[in-house]
Each structure stands twice: as C-alpha cells, then as structure tokens.
Design a protein around this motif. Structure first.
Motif, PDB file in Angstrom:
ATOM      1  N   SER A 114     -19.495  -3.165   2.291  1.00  0.00           N
ATOM      2  CA  SER A 114     -18.699  -3.952   3.094  1.00  0.00           C
ATOM      3  C   SER A 114     -18.549  -5.414   2.254  1.00  0.00           C
ATOM      4  O   SER A 114     -19.436  -5.963   1.901  1.00  0.00           O
ATOM      5  N   GLY A 115     -17.395  -5.927   2.252  1.00  0.00           N
ATOM      6  CA  GLY A 115     -17.013  -7.101   1.764  1.00  0.00           C
ATOM      7  C   GLY A 115     -16.650  -6.954   0.349  1.00  0.00           C
ATOM      8  O   GLY A 115     -16.164  -8.090  -0.266  1.00  0.00           O
ATOM      9  N   MET A 116     -16.646  -5.839  -0.144  1.00  0.00           N
ATOM     10  CA  MET A 116     -16.271  -5.398  -1.684  1.00  0.00           C
ATOM     11  C   MET A 116     -14.731  -5.822  -1.642  1.00  0.00           C
ATOM     12  O   MET A 116     -13.993  -5.243  -0.846  1.00  0.00           O
ATOM     13  N   THR A 117     -14.322  -6.397  -2.742  1.00  0.00           N
ATOM     14  CA  THR A 117     -12.688  -6.477  -3.078  1.00  0.00           C
ATOM     15  C   THR A 117     -12.485  -5.937  -4.200  1.00  0.00           C
ATOM     16  O   THR A 117     -13.217  -5.965  -5.591  1.00  0.00           O
ATOM     17  N   VAL A 118     -11.133  -5.417  -4.475  1.00  0.00           N
ATOM     18  CA  VAL A 118     -10.776  -5.157  -5.756  1.00  0.00           C
ATOM     19  C   VAL A 118      -9.306  -5.329  -5.944  1.00  0.00           C
ATOM     20  O   VAL A 118      -8.785  -5.673  -4.890  1.00  0.00           O
ATOM     21  N   TRP A 119      -8.749  -5.602  -6.984  1.00  0.00           N
ATOM     22  CA  TRP A 119      -7.452  -5.937  -7.195  1.00  0.00           C
ATOM     23  C   TRP A 119      -6.728  -4.628  -7.439  1.00  0.00           C
ATOM     24  O   TRP A 119      -7.183  -3.976  -8.326  1.00  0.00           O
ATOM     25  N   VAL A 120      -5.599  -4.556  -6.712  1.00  0.00           N
ATOM     26  CA  VAL A 120      -4.938  -3.351  -6.827  1.00  0.00           C
ATOM     27  C   VAL A 120      -3.454  -3.859  -7.739  1.00  0.00           C
ATOM     28  O   VAL A 120      -2.492  -4.357  -7.016  1.00  0.00           O
ATOM     29  N   GLU A 121      -3.381  -3.155  -8.636  1.00  0.00           N
ATOM     30  CA  GLU A 121      -2.515  -3.410  -9.995  1.00  0.00           C
ATOM     31  C   GLU A 121      -1.132  -2.879  -9.332  1.00  0.00           C
ATOM     32  O   GLU A 121      -0.293  -3.706  -9.631  1.00  0.00           O
ATOM     33  N   SER A 122      -0.977  -1.953  -8.780  1.00  0.00           N
ATOM     34  CA  SER A 122       0.286  -1.309  -8.405  1.00  0.00           C
ATOM     35  C   SER A 122       0.856  -2.383  -7.144  1.00  0.00           C
ATOM     36  O   SER A 122       2.175  -2.398  -7.191  1.00  0.00           O
ATOM     37  N   ALA A 123       0.119  -2.928  -6.451  1.00  0.00           N
ATOM     38  CA  ALA A 123       0.627  -3.643  -5.277  1.00  0.00           C
ATOM     39  C   ALA A 123       0.609  -4.982  -5.859  1.00  0.00           C
ATOM     40  O   ALA A 123       1.286  -6.014  -4.918  1.00  0.00           O
ATOM     41  N   GLY A 124      -0.202  -5.846  -6.788  1.00  0.00           N
ATOM     42  CA  GLY A 124      -0.227  -6.870  -7.060  1.00  0.00           C
ATOM     43  C   GLY A 124      -0.809  -7.901  -5.975  1.00  0.00           C
ATOM     44  O   GLY A 124      -0.551  -8.974  -5.910  1.00  0.00           O
ATOM     45  N   LEU A 125      -1.823  -7.353  -5.232  1.00  0.00           N
ATOM     46  CA  LEU A 125      -2.740  -7.621  -4.088  1.00  0.00           C
ATOM     47  C   LEU A 125      -4.154  -7.288  -4.263  1.00  0.00           C
ATOM     48  O   LEU A 125      -4.453  -6.269  -4.753  1.00  0.00           O
ATOM     49  N   SER A 126      -4.752  -8.024  -3.647  1.00  0.00           N
ATOM     50  CA  SER A 126      -6.092  -7.658  -3.601  1.00  0.00           C
ATOM     51  C   SER A 126      -6.431  -6.719  -1.951  1.00  0.00           C
ATOM     52  O   SER A 126      -5.778  -7.041  -1.198  1.00  0.00           O
ATOM     53  N   ALA A 127      -7.574  -5.848  -2.263  1.00  0.00           N
ATOM     54  CA  ALA A 127      -8.067  -5.140  -0.918  1.00  0.00           C
ATOM     55  C   ALA A 127      -9.378  -5.528  -0.730  1.00  0.00           C
ATOM     56  O   ALA A 127     -10.007  -5.420  -1.802  1.00  0.00           O
TER      57      ALA A 127
END
Length: 168
Positions: A88-101
């Motif tokens: 819970s709370g983990m974030t990743v950068w989503v390269e294909s979307a140019g957004l964080s999740a």
C-alpha cells in the motif's frame, strides 16, 4: 526471520552456505523496486521479447507465465520473471502513459494525485474544495455580459472541482 517484512528480501544467517545467492537475490529485488518504473500497467499477457531490467504491472486477468500474479510487478531478469507484490502506497512511473501509478486499497490507480494542497514556489495554489457558490439570478440592475462572465468562471471552478456544484 528468513525474509524482510515489507519486500520479502532474503536475509543472511550466520554459517549460511552460498550467501552470495541470497545477497544477489536481494539486490535484484531492490534494483526492481528502487525508483520503480514500468513499461505499462494492467497488462495480462507477458511481452514476447522482454529485455532484462524491464518491468510491467500485471492486470487483473493474468495469462501464461504471469498467471496467479494479479496486480504484481513483473520484471524480466537474466534468471527469468521475478514477481513482486505491491504494498500500500507504492508508486511506479508508467513509461507508456507518462504518469505515475499508486497502489492503494488493493488496486493500482494511474494518474491520480492525492494531496492536502498544492504549493508552487511556497505559495498555495490549490487546497480543499470550497462550498458551492450560487449563480447570480437577481438584482436591481441586470448586466447580461457580467452575469455571463460570472457564470463562466463559476462553471470553470466547478468543472475543475475547486468548488462544489449547486442544485438549481
């Protein structure tokens, strides 16, 4: 304890044989999770030709080698697939979307920013939503152009969620 509490990193023990294997496994997991970035999110099928170090967030109906790893991070390594469950709370950068999740309440949310307020240069520019402001509808002198402008400003503030909508 054989593994760390949060990310199940393998622990070394006194007198343990082949410590380098456990140490290397821990480094591999840290390499995947530290400043985590993924190629895409919500994929159900593994890519055909993954490159070492590339990672994805698995979707809700995983197939083939990803079966049984719903919503986990799948990373291709020289030793094959590594699957890491999110916390819970983990974030990743989503390269294909140019957004964080962000992983919250058992699911990944992409592009959602959760904050109390936004500051730029030390100045608050956004804060909590304010109460509804009714549109002008009375007065002794009616200025149609001013009323149209005021309504446009109020509509924009409502559309951006900065003030609550009104029930007319």
């Amino acid at each position: 304890m054989n593994h760390s509490a949060r990310f199940a990193l393998p622990m070394l023990h006194a007198g343990q044989a082949q410590k380098e294997m456990f140490h290397n496994e821990a480094l591999t997991i840290i390499d995947i999770l530290l400043h985590a970035g993924v190629k895409a999110i919500a994929l159900d099928a593994p890519p055909i030709d993954p490159q070492a170090g590339a990672a994805w967030v698995i979707g809700t109906a995983p197939l083939d080698a990803w079966s049984g790893h719903e919503s986990e991070i799948a990373a291709w390594t020289e030793g094959g697939w590594r699957f890491l469950p999110p916390t819970s709370g983990m974030t990743v950068w989503v390269e294909s979307a140019g957004l964080s999740a962000r992983f919250a309440d058992g699911a990944w949310e992409i592009g959602t920013v959760v904050a109390e307020r936004v500051e730029i240069g030390g100045n608050r520019v956004l804060g909590p939503r304010l109460a509804a402001i009714p549109a002008p509808d009375a007065g002794t002198t009616i200025d149609a152009e001013a009323r149209t402008a005021i309504n446009a400003v109020l509509d924009a503030l409502r559309a951006h969620g900065l003030i609550a909508g009104t029930e007319l």
